[in-house]
Motif scaffolding. Structure first.
Motif, PDB file in Angstrom:
ATOM      1  N   PRO A 145      -2.984   5.909  13.565  1.00 20.47           N
ATOM      2  CA  PRO A 145      -4.369   6.404  13.591  1.00 20.47           C
ATOM      3  C   PRO A 145      -4.779   7.040  14.914  1.00 20.47           C
ATOM      4  N   VAL A 146      -3.986   6.798  15.970  1.00 15.83           N
ATOM      5  CA  VAL A 146      -4.284   7.369  17.287  1.00 15.83           C
ATOM      6  C   VAL A 146      -3.059   8.148  17.768  1.00 15.83           C
ATOM      7  N   ALA A 147      -3.287   9.294  18.414  1.00 10.45           N
ATOM      8  CA  ALA A 147      -2.185  10.113  18.934  1.00 10.45           C
ATOM      9  C   ALA A 147      -2.552  10.624  20.323  1.00 10.45           C
ATOM     10  N   TRP A 148      -1.549  11.238  20.982  1.00  6.57           N
ATOM     11  CA  TRP A 148      -1.713  11.730  22.355  1.00  6.57           C
ATOM     12  C   TRP A 148      -1.525  13.235  22.375  1.00  6.57           C
ATOM     13  N   ASN A 149      -2.480  13.949  22.974  1.00  2.00           N
ATOM     14  CA  ASN A 149      -2.405  15.403  23.112  1.00  2.00           C
ATOM     15  C   ASN A 149      -1.843  15.731  24.484  1.00  2.00           C
ATOM     16  N   GLU A 150      -0.637  16.326  24.513  1.00  2.96           N
ATOM     17  CA  GLU A 150       0.015  16.603  25.792  1.00  2.96           C
ATOM     18  C   GLU A 150      -0.706  17.691  26.574  1.00  2.96           C
ATOM     19  N   ASP A 151      -1.359  18.622  25.893  1.00  4.86           N
ATOM     20  CA  ASP A 151      -2.037  19.722  26.579  1.00  4.86           C
ATOM     21  C   ASP A 151      -3.295  19.235  27.303  1.00  4.86           C
ATOM     22  N   THR A 152      -4.126  18.476  26.598  1.00  4.49           N
ATOM     23  CA  THR A 152      -5.354  17.963  27.212  1.00  4.49           C
ATOM     24  C   THR A 152      -5.163  16.626  27.909  1.00  4.49           C
ATOM     25  N   GLU A 153      -3.980  15.981  27.662  1.00  3.40           N
ATOM     26  CA  GLU A 153      -3.652  14.665  28.211  1.00  3.40           C
ATOM     27  C   GLU A 153      -4.732  13.648  27.864  1.00  3.40           C
ATOM     28  N   ARG A 154      -5.061  13.634  26.563  1.00  4.92           N
ATOM     29  CA  ARG A 154      -6.063  12.698  26.074  1.00  4.92           C
ATOM     30  C   ARG A 154      -5.639  12.157  24.711  1.00  4.92           C
TER      31      ARG A 154
ATOM     32  N   GLY B  47      -7.022  10.424  11.995  1.00  2.00           N
ATOM     33  CA  GLY B  47      -7.548  10.297  10.652  1.00  2.00           C
ATOM     34  C   GLY B  47      -6.587   9.615   9.688  1.00  2.00           C
ATOM     35  N   GLN B  48      -5.403   9.230  10.199  1.00  2.00           N
ATOM     36  CA  GLN B  48      -4.426   8.535   9.364  1.00  2.00           C
ATOM     37  C   GLN B  48      -4.646   7.019   9.477  1.00  2.00           C
ATOM     38  N   VAL B  49      -3.845   6.258   8.753  1.00  2.00           N
ATOM     39  CA  VAL B  49      -4.073   4.815   8.688  1.00  2.00           C
ATOM     40  C   VAL B  49      -3.028   4.011   9.450  1.00  2.00           C
ATOM     41  N   ILE B  50      -1.740   4.215   9.120  1.00  2.00           N
ATOM     42  CA  ILE B  50      -0.697   3.358   9.683  1.00  2.00           C
ATOM     43  C   ILE B  50       0.667   4.006   9.469  1.00  2.00           C
TER      44      ILE B  50
ATOM     45  N   ASP C 246       4.956   7.786  21.642  1.00  2.00           N
ATOM     46  CA  ASP C 246       5.852   8.857  22.065  1.00  2.00           C
ATOM     47  C   ASP C 246       5.557   9.352  23.479  1.00  2.00           C
ATOM     48  N   ILE C 247       4.543   8.807  24.156  1.00  2.30           N
ATOM     49  CA  ILE C 247       4.218   9.227  25.520  1.00  2.30           C
ATOM     50  C   ILE C 247       5.078   8.505  26.548  1.00  2.30           C
ATOM     51  N   LEU C 248       5.987   7.639  26.091  1.00  4.30           N
ATOM     52  CA  LEU C 248       6.713   6.754  27.011  1.00  4.30           C
ATOM     53  C   LEU C 248       8.110   7.242  27.367  1.00  4.30           C
ATOM     54  N   ASP C 249       8.559   8.385  26.798  1.00  7.91           N
ATOM     55  CA  ASP C 249       9.948   8.807  26.964  1.00  7.91           C
ATOM     56  C   ASP C 249      10.348   8.972  28.428  1.00  7.91           C
ATOM     57  N   GLU C 250       9.574   9.755  29.192  1.00  6.78           N
ATOM     58  CA  GLU C 250       9.940  10.034  30.580  1.00  6.78           C
ATOM     59  C   GLU C 250       9.771   8.800  31.460  1.00  6.78           C
ATOM     60  N   THR C 251       8.867   7.890  31.077  1.00  4.32           N
ATOM     61  CA  THR C 251       8.728   6.633  31.811  1.00  4.32           C
ATOM     62  C   THR C 251       9.991   5.794  31.670  1.00  4.32           C
ATOM     63  N   THR C 252      10.617   5.867  30.499  1.00  6.79           N
ATOM     64  CA  THR C 252      11.896   5.177  30.287  1.00  6.79           C
ATOM     65  C   THR C 252      12.949   5.683  31.256  1.00  6.79           C
ATOM     66  N   CYS C 253      12.949   6.990  31.513  1.00  6.57           N
ATOM     67  CA  CYS C 253      13.922   7.584  32.442  1.00  6.57           C
ATOM     68  C   CYS C 253      13.743   7.032  33.852  1.00  6.57           C
ATOM     69  N   ILE C 254      12.489   6.889  34.308  1.00  9.52           N
ATOM     70  CA  ILE C 254      12.236   6.318  35.642  1.00  9.52           C
ATOM     71  C   ILE C 254      12.793   4.903  35.725  1.00  9.52           C
ATOM     72  N   SER C 255      12.502   4.099  34.720  1.00  7.11           N
ATOM     73  CA  SER C 255      12.964   2.708  34.724  1.00  7.11           C
ATOM     74  C   SER C 255      14.480   2.634  34.789  1.00  7.11           C
ATOM     75  N   ALA C 256      15.159   3.486  34.006  1.00  2.00           N
ATOM     76  CA  ALA C 256      16.620   3.480  33.999  1.00  2.00           C
ATOM     77  C   ALA C 256      17.189   3.869  35.354  1.00  2.00           C
TER      78      ALA C 256
END
Length: 510
Positions: A137-146, A151-154, A378-388
């Motif tokens: 139901p919630v998503a991340w906009n990479e362009d506006t970073e918000r 409108g979806q459920v699950i 899906d906003i966590l991909d590059e954070t995974t790279c830092i941790s690795a």
């Protein structure tokens, strides 16, 4: 102390041979990095030189695998890097950020798994599954970073696969390893099918210019773009380290761990180079900025439909093994942390028959099911790279330190070329990759690290078994010194009284 504990403490069963350990590594490594990120990196940054990017990052991963192999043979424990660097605060830092490396990768992978299952259904049956039950139901906009409301459920498929993985992990390591090995064989066969069926349709003109023309910025294309693509695709090699998290369940870890860790890295490197070489030769790189770049490349061959179906199955198998092994690795690290008192003891509770940390698996499985179903993970991909990369730097440094403070411990495998050369080069290369990671990913990493400090000083600091042991030892040492201090004080007092008596007699005589 650790070797004595491993030899005496009963917990996990040593059931995994080197082939199963190799499958653990390949199961964790081969996933979204090759099925998604390879094409996107070629389109955005490097062009055909994405091949070189995968070679460079493969070499960096290989250097790290050498360090993991040496430490793994010395300390075949389920804690992996958390155990290797055990200075308590640093160990907590590594253990806490393993959540980014493993648990958060599980979240992103099960969401990707959901998308490919829906795509597979659409290709095979032409049935359009309603988006109400396949998107959060919630998503991340990479362009506006918000964040925004979709409108979806699950995301129901993501929740379903998480539940299946949780049940499989609880059932036992032998069953988990068997399922993982079968899926790994399937996805490697499918990758080889793509390489050998499509190589005849490669257009060599697509390799020119090999280094895409620079657009005038330092982060554009050309050699700079190829180097930036290295940071983007490095996460494709993350996963060989998961082998060390199950070291306590491995047969003959002194020999099987190096074979599996180094072998999985080399096999992944060869497969990645092969698939990238064919992919960028089939279509111009600007067409590969898709969620399924391999499907775009297949359109130029006469095998369109059936090969697309097979590749989609390969992606589903890949995401399944990555999620399965990621959750497996996280439960083993949490087991080690709870065993040291840094996490609640519930994470270290082993099922008497299954020999698995079943309560930890249930908790982590519930967490993954909830967050993958309703959150934009899906906003966590590059954070995974830092941790690795930070984890790998710590591993290189730990090998150098151990070479000096524990020289006498036998090592059946050693990083070649001296005590510091490869280790220093590996650390510096990891630092160079961190430099090019977007700042927003760095901020997320810092926020997560800050949250870890709050938890550590609220719970781990006060319940640490090592800290309690040091406190008891210091008290015992002080108690042992008390009689000595009393004797010295008594002797000093007697000497003082005798001296005063002698002085008094002398004065009387005078």
């Amino acid at each position: 102390q650790l070797q004595e504990e491993l030899a005496t403490k009963q917990g996990f069963k040593r059931t995994l041979n080197w082939i199963q350990l190799l499958a653990v590594g390949l199961g964790t490594i081969i996933g979204a990095g090759i099925f998604v990120l390879s094409g996107q990196a070629a389109a955005k940054y490097s062009g055909p030189s994405i091949i070189i990017s995968f070679v460079i990052t493969g070499v960096i991963a290989l250097l790290s695998s050498l360090s993991f192999s040496e430490l793994g043979t010395m300390m075949p424990s389920s804690g992996s890097v958390y155990i290797y660097v055990y200075v308590e605060y640093l160990a907590w830092f590594i253990g806490w950020n393993s959540v980014i490396l493993y648990l958060f990768s599980v979240l992103t992978v099960v969401v990707a798994w959901s998308k490919h299952v829906v795509l597979f259904i659409d290709i095979v049956s032409d049935y359009n599954v309603t988006s109400m039950i396949i998107e959060s139901p919630v998503a991340w906009n990479e362009d506006t970073e918000r964040f925004f409301i979709t409108g979806q459920v699950i995301n129901l498929p993501a929740i379903a696969i998480t539940i299946v993985i949780t049940i499989l992990l609880i059932s036992g390591i032998r069953q988990t390893a068997t399922v993982n090995s079968v899926l790994v064989v399937i996805k490697i066969i499918i990758i080889l099918i793509f390489i050998f069926t499509c190589c005849n349709y490669v257009n060599r003109n697509n390799y020119y210019p090999f280094f895409s023309l620079n657009n005038g910025s330092s982060s554009g294309h050309g050699v700079a773009g190829m180097l930036q693509a290295c940071t983007y695709v490095f996460v494709a090699y993350v996963g060989f380290d998961s082998i060390s998290t199950v070291a306590q369940e491995a047969k003959s870890p002194e020999t099987s761990l190096p074979i599996a860790i180094i072998g999985s890295t080399i096999i992944s490197l060869l497969l990645y180079v092969g698939i990238c070489t064919v992919m960028v030769g089939l279509v111009p790189c600007n067409l590969l900025d898709r969620d399924s770049p391999l499907a775009e490349a297949i359109k130029t061959t006469p095998y369109g439909l059936w090969l697309s179906i097979i590749m989609n199955l390969g992606a589903i198998a890949s995401y399944t093994t990555v999620a399965l092994m990621g959750m497996l690795s996280q439960t083993r690290i949490f087991y080690a942390m709870a065993n040291d008192g840094l996490l609640p003891p519930i994470f270290a509770k082993i099922h008497p028959q299954r020999a698995t940390p079943w309560l930890s698996i249930l908790i982590i499985g519930a967490f993954c099911a909830i967050f993958s179903g309703i959150c934009p993970v899906d906003i966590l991909d590059e954070t995974t790279c830092i941790s690795a990369l930070i984890t790998y730097i710590f591993v290189h440094i730990t090998v150098i330190v151990m070479r000096y403070i524990h020289r006498d411990i036998p090592r059946l495998f050693e990083v070649p070329l001296g005590s510091w050369f490869i280790l220093t080069i590996g650390s510096l290369l990891c630092i160079l990759l961190i430099k090019d990671i977007p700042s927003v990913a760095g901020y997320r990493f810092l926020v997560w690290t800050g949250l870890g400090q709050i938890i550590y000083f609220s719970y781990g600091f006060w319940h640490s078994k090592q800290r309690k042991l040091r406190k008891i030892t210091s008290i015992a040492t002080a108690l042992e010194l008390l009689p000595t201090v009393a004797n010295v004080t008594e002797q000093y007092t007697q000497n003082g009284l005798e001296s005063e008596s002698a002085n008094g007699n002398t004065e009387s005589a005078v």
